[in-house]
Write a protein that holds these residues in place. Structure first.
Motif, PDB file in Angstrom:
ATOM      1  N   VAL A 134       0.848  -1.247  -0.160  1.00 53.55           N
ATOM      2  CA  VAL A 134      -0.083   0.000   0.091  1.00 53.55           C
ATOM      3  C   VAL A 134       1.002   1.340   0.119  1.00 53.55           C
ATOM      4  CG1 VAL A 134      -1.934   1.225   1.148  1.00 53.55           C
ATOM      5  CG2 VAL A 134      -1.623  -1.263   1.300  1.00 53.55           C
ATOM      6  N   THR A 135       0.795   1.931  -1.194  1.00 52.78           N
ATOM      7  CA  THR A 135       1.973   3.067  -1.396  1.00 52.78           C
ATOM      8  C   THR A 135       1.416   4.399  -0.972  1.00 52.78           C
ATOM      9  OG1 THR A 135       1.181   3.355  -3.325  1.00 52.78           O
ATOM     10  CG2 THR A 135       3.141   1.929  -3.200  1.00 52.78           C
ATOM     11  N   LYS A 136       2.158   5.449  -0.639  1.00 49.24           N
ATOM     12  CA  LYS A 136       1.719   6.773  -0.756  1.00 49.24           C
ATOM     13  C   LYS A 136       0.860   7.029   0.702  1.00 49.24           C
ATOM     14  CE  LYS A 136       1.519   7.263  -5.815  1.00 49.24           C
ATOM     15  NZ  LYS A 136       0.805   8.138  -6.765  1.00 49.24           N
ATOM     16  N   THR A 137       1.424   6.340   1.651  1.00 48.24           N
ATOM     17  CA  THR A 137       0.510   6.268   3.131  1.00 48.24           C
ATOM     18  C   THR A 137       0.780   7.855   3.547  1.00 48.24           C
ATOM     19  OG1 THR A 137       2.573   5.352   4.094  1.00 48.24           O
ATOM     20  CG2 THR A 137       0.677   3.660   3.167  1.00 48.24           C
ATOM     21  N   ASP A 138       1.659   8.513   3.259  1.00 51.46           N
ATOM     22  CA  ASP A 138       1.977   9.887   3.821  1.00 51.46           C
ATOM     23  C   ASP A 138       0.954  10.530   3.314  1.00 51.46           C
ATOM     24  OD1 ASP A 138       3.509   8.940   1.155  1.00 51.46           O
ATOM     25  OD2 ASP A 138       3.729  11.346   1.334  1.00 51.46           O
ATOM     26  N   LEU A 139       0.041  10.326   2.310  1.00 51.34           N
ATOM     27  CA  LEU A 139      -0.993  11.133   1.838  1.00 51.34           C
ATOM     28  C   LEU A 139      -2.407  11.119   2.504  1.00 51.34           C
ATOM     29  CD1 LEU A 139      -0.322  11.028  -2.070  1.00 51.34           C
ATOM     30  CD2 LEU A 139       0.593  12.803  -0.321  1.00 51.34           C
ATOM     31  N   VAL A 140      -2.456  10.150   3.555  1.00 48.12           N
ATOM     32  CA  VAL A 140      -3.686   9.814   4.297  1.00 48.12           C
ATOM     33  C   VAL A 140      -3.688   9.556   5.678  1.00 48.12           C
ATOM     34  CG1 VAL A 140      -4.622   8.663   2.119  1.00 48.12           C
ATOM     35  CG2 VAL A 140      -3.595   7.091   3.985  1.00 48.12           C
ATOM     36  N   ASP A 141      -4.744   9.904   6.419  1.00 42.56           N
ATOM     37  CA  ASP A 141      -4.961   9.523   7.775  1.00 42.56           C
ATOM     38  C   ASP A 141      -4.859   7.991   7.972  1.00 42.56           C
ATOM     39  OD1 ASP A 141      -7.525   9.044   7.469  1.00 42.56           O
ATOM     40  OD2 ASP A 141      -8.018  11.206   8.193  1.00 42.56           O
ATOM     41  N   SER A 142      -4.758   7.778   9.368  1.00 40.83           N
ATOM     42  CA  SER A 142      -4.808   6.416   9.810  1.00 40.83           C
ATOM     43  C   SER A 142      -6.350   5.324   9.442  1.00 40.83           C
ATOM     44  CB  SER A 142      -4.762   6.167  11.186  1.00 40.83           C
ATOM     45  OG  SER A 142      -5.624   6.906  11.963  1.00 40.83           O
ATOM     46  N   LYS A 143      -7.311   6.283   9.364  1.00 35.82           N
ATOM     47  CA  LYS A 143      -8.739   5.911   9.099  1.00 35.82           C
ATOM     48  C   LYS A 143      -8.791   5.385   7.788  1.00 35.82           C
ATOM     49  CE  LYS A 143     -13.613   6.981   9.637  1.00 35.82           C
ATOM     50  NZ  LYS A 143     -14.099   7.003   8.148  1.00 35.82           N
ATOM     51  N   VAL A 144      -8.551   6.344   6.838  1.00 32.07           N
ATOM     52  CA  VAL A 144      -8.589   6.111   5.524  1.00 32.07           C
ATOM     53  C   VAL A 144      -7.638   4.842   4.782  1.00 32.07           C
ATOM     54  CG1 VAL A 144      -7.957   6.811   3.103  1.00 32.07           C
ATOM     55  CG2 VAL A 144      -9.205   8.291   4.779  1.00 32.07           C
ATOM     56  N   LEU A 145      -6.544   4.966   5.688  1.00 27.54           N
ATOM     57  CA  LEU A 145      -5.547   3.736   5.516  1.00 27.54           C
ATOM     58  C   LEU A 145      -6.110   2.486   6.071  1.00 27.54           C
ATOM     59  CD1 LEU A 145      -2.843   2.778   4.597  1.00 27.54           C
ATOM     60  CD2 LEU A 145      -1.616   3.146   7.091  1.00 27.54           C
ATOM     61  N   ALA A 146      -6.764   2.372   7.167  1.00 32.83           N
ATOM     62  CA  ALA A 146      -7.389   1.079   7.771  1.00 32.83           C
ATOM     63  C   ALA A 146      -8.388   0.648   6.599  1.00 32.83           C
ATOM     64  CB  ALA A 146      -7.928   1.348   8.909  1.00 32.83           C
ATOM     65  N   GLU A 147      -9.226   1.604   6.213  1.00 37.19           N
ATOM     66  CA  GLU A 147     -10.281   1.255   5.260  1.00 37.19           C
ATOM     67  C   GLU A 147      -9.641   0.657   4.001  1.00 37.19           C
ATOM     68  OE1 GLU A 147     -12.405   4.862   4.770  1.00 37.19           O
ATOM     69  OE2 GLU A 147     -13.321   4.652   6.665  1.00 37.19           O
ATOM     70  N   GLN A 148      -8.467   1.109   3.436  1.00 34.32           N
ATOM     71  CA  GLN A 148      -7.883   0.499   2.332  1.00 34.32           C
ATOM     72  C   GLN A 148      -7.391  -0.815   2.292  1.00 34.32           C
ATOM     73  OE1 GLN A 148      -8.245   1.322  -0.587  1.00 34.32           O
ATOM     74  NE2 GLN A 148      -6.421   1.964  -1.563  1.00 34.32           N
ATOM     75  N   LEU A 149      -6.756  -1.084   3.822  1.00 32.33           N
ATOM     76  CA  LEU A 149      -6.287  -2.505   4.072  1.00 32.33           C
ATOM     77  C   LEU A 149      -7.151  -3.573   4.108  1.00 32.33           C
ATOM     78  CD1 LEU A 149      -3.689  -1.290   6.730  1.00 32.33           C
ATOM     79  CD2 LEU A 149      -3.268  -1.948   4.510  1.00 32.33           C
ATOM     80  N   ILE A 150      -8.522  -3.112   4.532  1.00 31.16           N
ATOM     81  CA  ILE A 150      -9.346  -3.951   4.718  1.00 31.16           C
ATOM     82  C   ILE A 150      -9.972  -4.286   3.246  1.00 31.16           C
ATOM     83  CG2 ILE A 150     -11.905  -4.373   5.551  1.00 31.16           C
ATOM     84  CD1 ILE A 150     -11.067  -2.607   8.032  1.00 31.16           C
ATOM     85  N   ALA A 151     -10.118  -3.247   2.458  1.00 31.62           N
ATOM     86  CA  ALA A 151     -10.615  -3.541   1.099  1.00 31.62           C
ATOM     87  C   ALA A 151      -9.716  -4.337   0.295  1.00 31.62           C
ATOM     88  CB  ALA A 151     -10.855  -2.057   0.417  1.00 31.62           C
ATOM     89  N   ILE A 152      -8.357  -4.103   0.592  1.00 32.68           N
ATOM     90  CA  ILE A 152      -7.350  -5.015  -0.409  1.00 32.68           C
ATOM     91  C   ILE A 152      -7.582  -6.415  -0.042  1.00 32.68           C
ATOM     92  CG2 ILE A 152      -4.905  -5.413  -0.469  1.00 32.68           C
ATOM     93  CD1 ILE A 152      -4.647  -2.233  -0.363  1.00 32.68           C
ATOM     94  N   ASP A 153      -7.652  -6.636   1.447  1.00 35.42           N
ATOM     95  CA  ASP A 153      -7.642  -7.938   1.959  1.00 35.42           C
ATOM     96  C   ASP A 153      -8.974  -8.620   1.456  1.00 35.42           C
ATOM     97  OD1 ASP A 153      -6.964 -10.090   4.037  1.00 35.42           O
ATOM     98  OD2 ASP A 153      -8.667  -9.673   4.934  1.00 35.42           O
ATOM     99  N   GLN A 154     -10.239  -7.918   1.236  1.00 36.96           N
ATOM    100  CA  GLN A 154     -11.376  -8.421   0.554  1.00 36.96           C
ATOM    101  C   GLN A 154     -11.210  -8.830  -0.724  1.00 36.96           C
ATOM    102  OE1 GLN A 154     -13.337  -9.242   3.558  1.00 36.96           O
ATOM    103  NE2 GLN A 154     -14.651  -8.996   1.687  1.00 36.96           N
ATOM    104  N   LEU A 155     -10.337  -7.987  -1.518  1.00 37.98           N
ATOM    105  CA  LEU A 155     -10.230  -8.197  -2.936  1.00 37.98           C
ATOM    106  C   LEU A 155      -9.486  -9.416  -3.251  1.00 37.98           C
ATOM    107  CD1 LEU A 155     -10.143  -7.098  -5.906  1.00 37.98           C
ATOM    108  CD2 LEU A 155      -7.812  -6.119  -5.477  1.00 37.98           C
ATOM    109  N   GLY A 156      -8.604  -9.873  -2.378  1.00 46.55           N
ATOM    110  CA  GLY A 156      -7.723 -11.465  -2.578  1.00 46.55           C
ATOM    111  C   GLY A 156      -8.894 -12.264  -2.160  1.00 46.55           C
ATOM    112  N   LYS A 157      -9.639 -12.080  -1.077  1.00 48.26           N
ATOM    113  CA  LYS A 157     -10.632 -13.317  -0.886  1.00 48.26           C
ATOM    114  C   LYS A 157     -11.580 -13.485  -1.807  1.00 48.26           C
ATOM    115  CE  LYS A 157     -10.589 -13.350   4.208  1.00 48.26           C
ATOM    116  NZ  LYS A 157     -10.006 -12.009   4.929  1.00 48.26           N
TER     117      LYS A 157
END
Length: 317
Positions: A134-157
């Motif tokens: 997950v790149t460019k993490t300096d551009l978002v806050d922790s809430k947006v980052l957490a949502e992105q991590l969950i979405a990526i995990d889901q995508l694999g599933k």
């Protein structure tokens, strides 16, 4: 889902590992910037325009216990031209040959059809471990980052595969870049080093010089040009009659565009743009080669080169 966020101490291993990793992702996902951050020296062309990496530029990360060779493929996309189709073939061939694939997904953009298109292709490559970066993490806050991590995990599933790791990084802020290397290394096969210590890339120097000129030429150009620029270094020769302590390298290069109307855009009013391109790329080339350079640039028209197999070959594709 295992998201790696802090460095975990690895047990000391006596084996040496060496192998290939490639970063994939839609255009402008931060692949080249990440390659450069890992290698610690500028090797891949970075531009804020999609589709600028054409050659497979390899960066080499040297560690006492491992050698990680990064293969930077062009972005995979729906092809519109012969060049586009060739680029996609290059991508798939590369994926089949590497030891680990890093899928770059920017933290600041929601997953879109382009990401799904690539993830679907990845799902078809069964044996190779896949790491979501997950790149460019300096551009978002922790809430947006957490949502992105969950979405990526889901995508694999959804697509029926498990990510080997999900790692948030910021190449620009240099956060977690070392951790990413720590996680990729154990996925490489046991092997002695494949390249001599000190090598940063196995691209011939002429290709890298051409890429630096092309990068400088792309900057600030109107949107119609990105695909239309190719650069060929015709020759690189040490200037004769120079004392050993004052070497000078003469580089003659041609910037090729597709139509005469594009010539003025590249050259600029009274040749100013071309001069700027020369100054900018010369500095980068001197840093890369470690020697003073005299750069001679010419702009030439190669009519519709992207659709012409003969011209594509001549320009190195």
């Amino acid at each position: 889902m295992s998201v790696r966020n802090q460095s975990s101490e690895q047990p000391a291993e006596s084996v040496h590992r060496a192998g290939f990793a490639c970063f994939v992702g839609r255009p402008n996902a931060g692949k080249s910037t990440l390659t450069n951050a890992l290698v610690g020296k500028k090797v891949a062309i970075t531009s804020n325009r999609p589709q600028t990496t054409r050659h497979t530029v390899r960066g080499i990360v040297h560690r006492p216990e491992a050698q990680l060779i990064l293969v930077d493929t062009p972005g995979l996309h729906k092809p519109r031209t012969l060049l586009g189709e060739r680029l996609n073939d290059v991508v798939r061939a590369t994926w089949a040959e590497v030891d680990v694939i890093g899928f770059c997904l920017p933290a600041n953009e929601k997953l879109g059809p382009g990401d799904r298109f690539i993830a679907k292709e990845l799902a078809g490559i069964k044996r190779t471990p896949k790491v979501a970066v997950v790149t460019k993490t300096d551009l978002v806050d922790s809430k947006v980052l957490a949502e992105q991590l969950i979405a990526i995990d889901q995508l694999g599933k959804e697509l029926g595969f498990e990510w080997a790791e999900i790692v948030p990084v910021s190449a620009v802020g240099d956060q977690q870049v070392e951790l990413l290397a720590d996680l990729l290394v154990p996925m490489l096969p046991e092997s002695p080093p494949l390249y001599p210590e000190g090598d940063l890339t196995d691209e011939p120097e002429q290709v890298m010089v051409a890429e630096l000129i092309r990068e400088a030429a792309l900057e600030g150009v109107r949107d119609e040009l990105p695909h239309s620029i190719a650069v060929v270094v015709e020759e690189m020769l040490p200037r004769e009659d120079r004392p050993a302590e004052k070497p000078l390298l003469d580089i003659h290069a041609n910037i090729y565009i597709e139509r005469p109307s594009q010539k003025g855009i590249i050259i600029g009013p009274k040749g100013k743009r071309l001069k700027d391109v020369g100054i900018k790329s010369r500095k980068q080339i001197e840093a890369l080669l470690g020697t003073p350079v005299f750069l001679d640039l010419h702009v030439k028209v190669a009519k519709d080169w992207q659709r012409d197999p003969k011209q594509l070959r001549k320009l190195g594709f």
